[in-house]
Every structure is written in C-alpha cells, then in structure tokens.
Scaffold this active site. Sequence first.
Site, PDB file in Angstrom:
ATOM      1  N   LYS A   1       0.828  -1.215   0.000  1.00  0.00           N
ATOM      2  CA  LYS A   1       0.000   0.000   0.000  1.00  0.00           C
ATOM      3  C   LYS A   1       0.862   1.264   0.000  1.00  0.00           C
ATOM      4  O   LYS A   1       0.614   2.186  -0.764  1.00  0.00           O
ATOM      5  CB  LYS A   1      -0.915   0.057   1.241  1.00  0.00           C
ATOM      6  CG  LYS A   1      -1.947  -1.038   1.321  1.00  0.00           C
ATOM      7  CD  LYS A   1      -2.912  -0.791   2.471  1.00  0.00           C
ATOM      8  CE  LYS A   1      -2.278  -0.733   3.851  1.00  0.00           C
ATOM      9  NZ  LYS A   1      -1.648  -1.989   4.299  1.00  0.00           N
TER      10      LYS A   1
ATOM     11  N   ARG B   1      -9.685   0.903   8.631  1.00  0.00           N
ATOM     12  CA  ARG B   1      -9.239  -0.443   8.984  1.00  0.00           C
ATOM     13  C   ARG B   1     -10.310  -1.206   9.757  1.00  0.00           C
ATOM     14  O   ARG B   1     -10.067  -2.346  10.133  1.00  0.00           O
ATOM     15  CB  ARG B   1      -7.986  -0.355   9.854  1.00  0.00           C
ATOM     16  CG  ARG B   1      -6.670  -0.549   9.092  1.00  0.00           C
ATOM     17  CD  ARG B   1      -5.561  -0.375  10.089  1.00  0.00           C
ATOM     18  NE  ARG B   1      -4.333  -1.021   9.759  1.00  0.00           N
ATOM     19  CZ  ARG B   1      -3.246  -0.360   9.346  1.00  0.00           C
ATOM     20  NH1 ARG B   1      -3.286   0.929   9.146  1.00  0.00           N
ATOM     21  NH2 ARG B   1      -2.130  -1.017   9.130  1.00  0.00           N
TER      22      ARG B   1
ATOM     23  N   ARG C   1      11.784  -5.326   5.342  1.00  0.00           N
ATOM     24  CA  ARG C   1      11.434  -3.960   4.932  1.00  0.00           C
ATOM     25  C   ARG C   1      12.270  -2.915   5.656  1.00  0.00           C
ATOM     26  O   ARG C   1      12.542  -3.015   6.849  1.00  0.00           O
ATOM     27  CB  ARG C   1       9.951  -3.746   5.237  1.00  0.00           C
ATOM     28  CG  ARG C   1       9.437  -2.401   4.868  1.00  0.00           C
ATOM     29  CD  ARG C   1       7.952  -2.440   4.663  1.00  0.00           C
ATOM     30  NE  ARG C   1       7.195  -2.419   5.896  1.00  0.00           N
ATOM     31  CZ  ARG C   1       5.873  -2.262   5.917  1.00  0.00           C
ATOM     32  NH1 ARG C   1       5.190  -2.156   4.785  1.00  0.00           N
ATOM     33  NH2 ARG C   1       5.236  -2.250   7.059  1.00  0.00           N
TER      34      ARG C   1
ATOM     35  N   ARG D   1      11.152  -0.751  11.087  1.00  0.00           N
ATOM     36  CA  ARG D   1      10.102  -0.387  12.032  1.00  0.00           C
ATOM     37  C   ARG D   1      10.043  -1.401  13.164  1.00  0.00           C
ATOM     38  O   ARG D   1      10.210  -2.588  12.937  1.00  0.00           O
ATOM     39  CB  ARG D   1       8.748  -0.335  11.314  1.00  0.00           C
ATOM     40  CG  ARG D   1       8.522   0.966  10.596  1.00  0.00           C
ATOM     41  CD  ARG D   1       7.300   0.945   9.726  1.00  0.00           C
ATOM     42  NE  ARG D   1       6.128   0.323  10.337  1.00  0.00           N
ATOM     43  CZ  ARG D   1       4.941   0.236   9.725  1.00  0.00           C
ATOM     44  NH1 ARG D   1       4.787   0.722   8.510  1.00  0.00           N
ATOM     45  NH2 ARG D   1       3.929  -0.336  10.325  1.00  0.00           N
TER      46      ARG D   1
ATOM     47  N   ARG E   1      -0.291  -8.569  13.504  1.00  0.00           N
ATOM     48  CA  ARG E   1      -0.913  -7.559  12.621  1.00  0.00           C
ATOM     49  C   ARG E   1      -1.767  -8.236  11.546  1.00  0.00           C
ATOM     50  O   ARG E   1      -2.819  -7.744  11.173  1.00  0.00           O
ATOM     51  CB  ARG E   1       0.175  -6.674  11.997  1.00  0.00           C
ATOM     52  CG  ARG E   1       0.794  -5.720  13.025  1.00  0.00           C
ATOM     53  CD  ARG E   1       2.096  -5.125  12.554  1.00  0.00           C
ATOM     54  NE  ARG E   1       1.950  -4.258  11.411  1.00  0.00           N
ATOM     55  CZ  ARG E   1       2.958  -3.923  10.603  1.00  0.00           C
ATOM     56  NH1 ARG E   1       4.175  -4.413  10.824  1.00  0.00           N
ATOM     57  NH2 ARG E   1       2.757  -3.118   9.600  1.00  0.00           N
TER      58      ARG E   1
HETATM   59  P1  AMP Z   1       0.788   1.036   9.156  1.00  0.00           P
HETATM   60  O1  AMP Z   1       1.929   1.957   9.004  1.00  0.00           O
HETATM   61  O2  AMP Z   1      -0.378   1.395   8.269  1.00  0.00           O
HETATM   62  O3  AMP Z   1       1.171  -0.423   9.017  1.00  0.00           O
HETATM   63  O4  AMP Z   1       0.234   1.215  10.665  1.00  0.00           O
HETATM   64  C1  AMP Z   1       1.050   0.913  11.777  1.00  0.00           C
HETATM   65  C2  AMP Z   1       0.204   0.740  13.023  1.00  0.00           C
HETATM   66  O5  AMP Z   1      -0.495   1.967  13.312  1.00  0.00           O
HETATM   67  C3  AMP Z   1      -0.903  -0.313  12.930  1.00  0.00           C
HETATM   68  O6  AMP Z   1      -0.428  -1.626  13.179  1.00  0.00           O
HETATM   69  C4  AMP Z   1      -1.866   0.180  13.997  1.00  0.00           C
HETATM   70  O7  AMP Z   1      -1.402  -0.115  15.303  1.00  0.00           O
HETATM   71  C5  AMP Z   1      -1.790   1.687  13.820  1.00  0.00           C
HETATM   72  N1  AMP Z   1      -2.792   2.176  12.826  1.00  0.00           N
HETATM   73  C6  AMP Z   1      -2.538   2.784  11.630  1.00  0.00           C
HETATM   74  N2  AMP Z   1      -3.677   3.083  10.994  1.00  0.00           N
HETATM   75  C7  AMP Z   1      -4.688   2.652  11.792  1.00  0.00           C
HETATM   76  C8  AMP Z   1      -6.112   2.647  11.688  1.00  0.00           C
HETATM   77  N3  AMP Z   1      -6.731   3.155  10.612  1.00  0.00           N
HETATM   78  N4  AMP Z   1      -6.825   2.110  12.714  1.00  0.00           N
HETATM   79  C9  AMP Z   1      -6.226   1.612  13.800  1.00  0.00           C
HETATM   80  N5  AMP Z   1      -4.888   1.557  13.972  1.00  0.00           N
HETATM   81  C10 AMP Z   1      -4.122   2.070  12.977  1.00  0.00           C
END
Ligand code: AMP
Length: 216
Positions: free
Chosen positions: A16, A91, A128, A160, A171
């Site tokens: 994404k 999400r 990554r 990360r 996740r």
């Molecule tokens: P990402 O960078 O999109 O993989 O997001 C990293 C982490 O941020 C996720 O594993 C969640 O803990 C939190 N997070 C990001 N976006 C959301 C969302 N829309 N709803 C809930 N938690 C989120």
Amino acid sequence: MSGTVVILLGAPGAGKGTQAVRLAEELALPHVSTGDLFRENLSRGTELGQKAKGYMSRGKLVPDELVIDMLFDRVGQSDCARGYLLDGFPRTTGQADTLGVRLSDEFGVIVIEIAVDDSTIVERITGRLSCKDGHVHHRTFSPPRAEGVCDMCGSELYQREDDTEVVVTKRLAEYDAQTAPLVAYYEEQGVLCTVDGRQAPDEVFEACKGCLGAEA
Ligand code: AMP
C-alpha cells in the site's frame, strides 16, 4: 464531482505504501497514511503518540476514537480539498462508516484492494526498510543504492519496531479479523477494484492505474 478519495486496502506489507507514494504523484493528490501520522506523533512525543504506542508495538489496532479525529484533522487541511489518497484507513467497519458519513457527495470514492498471500507478506515485512517520509525499500528485493539511505529522499532507513515476525503475525490476525470484512463492504457499494499484489511493483502500479480508469 469535485474530488476523488482513493482508499488503498490490503494487509500490512501488501504494498500500500509503495503504491500510495506513486499514485499520489500520478494524481497530484496528498498521500495520507494513518500509520505515518501515528509515527510522527510518536517521534514528536505528543499525548496521542503516547496513547497509540502500546497498541502499535503489540501489532494491535489503535482504538477508532483516536484514529478518527487525527484522520479528519489531516484531511480537513486545504491541500486535501480536491481529494486525497488514504493508506491504512479505514481499517474497521466503524472507521469506514464514519468516513462514509463525513464524505460529502462531492467526492467520488475508489477502493483499490492490493491482494497478497500471508507467506509473501511475512517475507516482505521482515526485510522492509522504511524512512521517515514514508518511502520503503527491502533488504533483498529493492535494496537502497547506499546502505541505510533512502534512494527517494536521502533520509535514514530503519526497520520499524513492528516489522518483526512476531508482531507481523499479530498484525495479520488483526487484518483478517477487523479489516478484511471491508473488502465485501466496498464490493457491495460497487466501488471495489482488486489487483494482484504479488506482481512486481511496476505491474501493480499499472493495475492500480487501471482501477482509476478515467480519473487518472
Ligand atoms: P501502518 O503503518 O499502516 O502499518 O500502521 C502501523 C500501526 O499503526 C498499525 O499496526 C496500527 O497499530 C496503527 N494504525 C494505523 N492506521 C490505523 C487505523 N486506521 N486504525 C487503527 N490503527 C491504525
């Protein structure tokens, strides 16, 4: 219609972020990643960042009420008036319902699902390398030209904290339980376009552009 909101759906590691950066450039729309917004809050040491931290490091979703205000603050800014590209939001069906209510009829919505199987995801995520500007490399599949430096912007690359195998498994479970139902949700609304995310990034990009149709 005066604007377009593009939603990128897909498990963590589906690509994404990579596609969002390219599509945002193609469409000249801002790339809005809720994960990046949380990480910015974390590095600035804000109260929101502190609240989100524990959920993120455990691979859990941050509660909707914390995500939604942060997201609407961002997309209420003037650069989002013509539309924006959402990466990592919604999400949950609660988030999707709220977005649907808040979006006026002026915005057309296109949802692109990037579909990838779980074993590919674990391989991708654990290799990554990310930078603070949301660009991504991979140790094996797209190594940076200079070690530890992002090719796109010259920032430092890092792994990360939540990109370890243990957290990725959690996740993915969160994705299956909370986010995967959004595929059917948007399919019913007739706005879903699915692309095969196992292809090379350039091919995935072409398929995503195909989903945008006349909008691109
Ligand atoms: P990402 O960078 O999109 O993989 O997001 C990293 C982490 O941020 C996720 O594993 C969640 O803990 C939190 N997070 C990001 N976006 C959301 C969302 N829309 N709803 C809930 N938690 C989120």
